[in-house]
Design an enzyme around this catalytic site. Sequence first.
Site, PDB file in Angstrom:
ATOM      1  N   SER A   1       3.948  -4.466   1.563  1.00  0.00           N
ATOM      2  CA  SER A   1       2.549  -4.603   1.974  1.00  0.00           C
ATOM      3  C   SER A   1       2.022  -3.444   2.814  1.00  0.00           C
ATOM      4  O   SER A   1       0.816  -3.413   3.115  1.00  0.00           O
ATOM      5  CB  SER A   1       2.342  -5.922   2.717  1.00  0.00           C
ATOM      6  OG  SER A   1       2.369  -6.994   1.804  1.00  0.00           O
TER       7      SER A   1
ATOM      8  N   LYS B   1      -0.876  -1.868   1.116  1.00  0.00           N
ATOM      9  CA  LYS B   1      -2.250  -2.374   1.223  1.00  0.00           C
ATOM     10  C   LYS B   1      -3.189  -1.389   1.900  1.00  0.00           C
ATOM     11  O   LYS B   1      -4.366  -1.267   1.519  1.00  0.00           O
ATOM     12  CB  LYS B   1      -2.253  -3.709   1.968  1.00  0.00           C
ATOM     13  CG  LYS B   1      -1.683  -4.882   1.164  1.00  0.00           C
ATOM     14  CD  LYS B   1      -1.691  -6.171   1.961  1.00  0.00           C
ATOM     15  CE  LYS B   1      -1.401  -7.396   1.092  1.00  0.00           C
ATOM     16  NZ  LYS B   1      -0.037  -7.416   0.541  1.00  0.00           N
TER      17      LYS B   1
ATOM     18  N   TYR C   1      -3.903 -14.728   4.273  1.00  0.00           N
ATOM     19  CA  TYR C   1      -3.167 -13.590   3.724  1.00  0.00           C
ATOM     20  C   TYR C   1      -2.712 -13.923   2.310  1.00  0.00           C
ATOM     21  O   TYR C   1      -2.173 -15.008   2.070  1.00  0.00           O
ATOM     22  CB  TYR C   1      -1.962 -13.292   4.615  1.00  0.00           C
ATOM     23  CG  TYR C   1      -1.301 -11.976   4.324  1.00  0.00           C
ATOM     24  CD1 TYR C   1      -2.029 -10.793   4.331  1.00  0.00           C
ATOM     25  CD2 TYR C   1       0.058 -11.911   4.039  1.00  0.00           C
ATOM     26  CE1 TYR C   1      -1.425  -9.577   4.076  1.00  0.00           C
ATOM     27  CE2 TYR C   1       0.677 -10.703   3.794  1.00  0.00           C
ATOM     28  CZ  TYR C   1      -0.071  -9.539   3.804  1.00  0.00           C
ATOM     29  OH  TYR C   1       0.544  -8.343   3.545  1.00  0.00           O
TER      30      TYR C   1
END
Length: 381
Positions: free
Chosen positions: A57, A60, A165
């Site tokens: 992540s 991201k 999330y």
Amino acid sequence: MRDRIITALEAALAAGNIPGAVAMVGNRAGIVAEAAIGQKSPGGTAMPVDAQFQIASMTKAITSVAAMQLVERGKLALDAPLGALLPDLAEVQVLTGFADDGTPQYRAPKQAVTLRHLLTHTSGLGYEFMAAELVRYRAAVPAAPFSRAALVTPLLADPGEAWLYGTSTDWVGLAVEAASGQSLASWFNDHITGPLGMAETGFFAPQAVGDRLVPLHVRTPDGGLMPLPISFNGGGEYDSGGGGLTSTARDYMRFVRMLLNGGSLDGEQILQPETVADMTRNQIGDLRAGVLETTVPGMSSTMEWFPEMTAKWGLGFLINPETTRDGRTAGSCAWAGIANSYYWFDPARDIAGVLMMQFMPFGDPAALATLSAFERAVYTD
């Protein structure tokens, strides 16, 4: 600073039964300190400073920058419905429950999903490993893990009404592709990683990376670690903007230093300063960010970032609105990867940290203790 960091991390890794890590500190001008500690695997070879990690992540933030580049170019709009560009989002429904036979029940959302919703994780989209409702939904509507079809899920809340999330940034990546006419990998290479000289960052299959790839491990019930030979780089059907990149601490520090510099690095203008200012400002109003649940404890812990304060979210980053107990200044931005890789950048103090480890579950207490030890070492005068 380097000696202080090494001392702190050696103690934290040993106490937490973590084989090794790479840590890096930078500022607007360059690298301040870097260190590789321990081994790539328990009892294995020494950790090199240029080790490559599945950063999950931490992808991201790069995807969010790509989207904002297209906003600057007028190819994407923050507040326009995305359904015309991504038809699946035009049809998305809010999950309300399940019939007696397990059939999912839905209703129409109160408003359409926008790019701003996706970038701020207020779209209503979740992760199956963090939402029991989506586990039950997937049992009723099967899809192969990491496939393009697996991204198509109902919303868990109306857009704009909750911080959740989930897969939002994968959809940001698909929006980048649809608006640009390029694959996400190609856009990154042409407009972010290429100009920044991040040659070690990409959607690489683990077997293609070579000996510098740090093997992924998972905690065992006795507190040890065992190998976990999986890849976060999707299923080959799409480039995962939410979690598919492999990178090094040095490469990622170049990306973070670009943000510290207001969008430019070494003569390369990646974003305009006003865009970076928007990305690093609270974009979720009174909502609270950073609360993570889990349905798979072996992958991720249930945890909350900065429970002592009401954490916020910008257009791609977690924001601590108060100075943290370990030292980072109010207004600093951060996030992490599920295999316990972490970064933050602190514009007020002109400092950034990158810490990369490679084991799950995310939020493992020993990993968080190691991050705290690193942060304290960085901010100790």
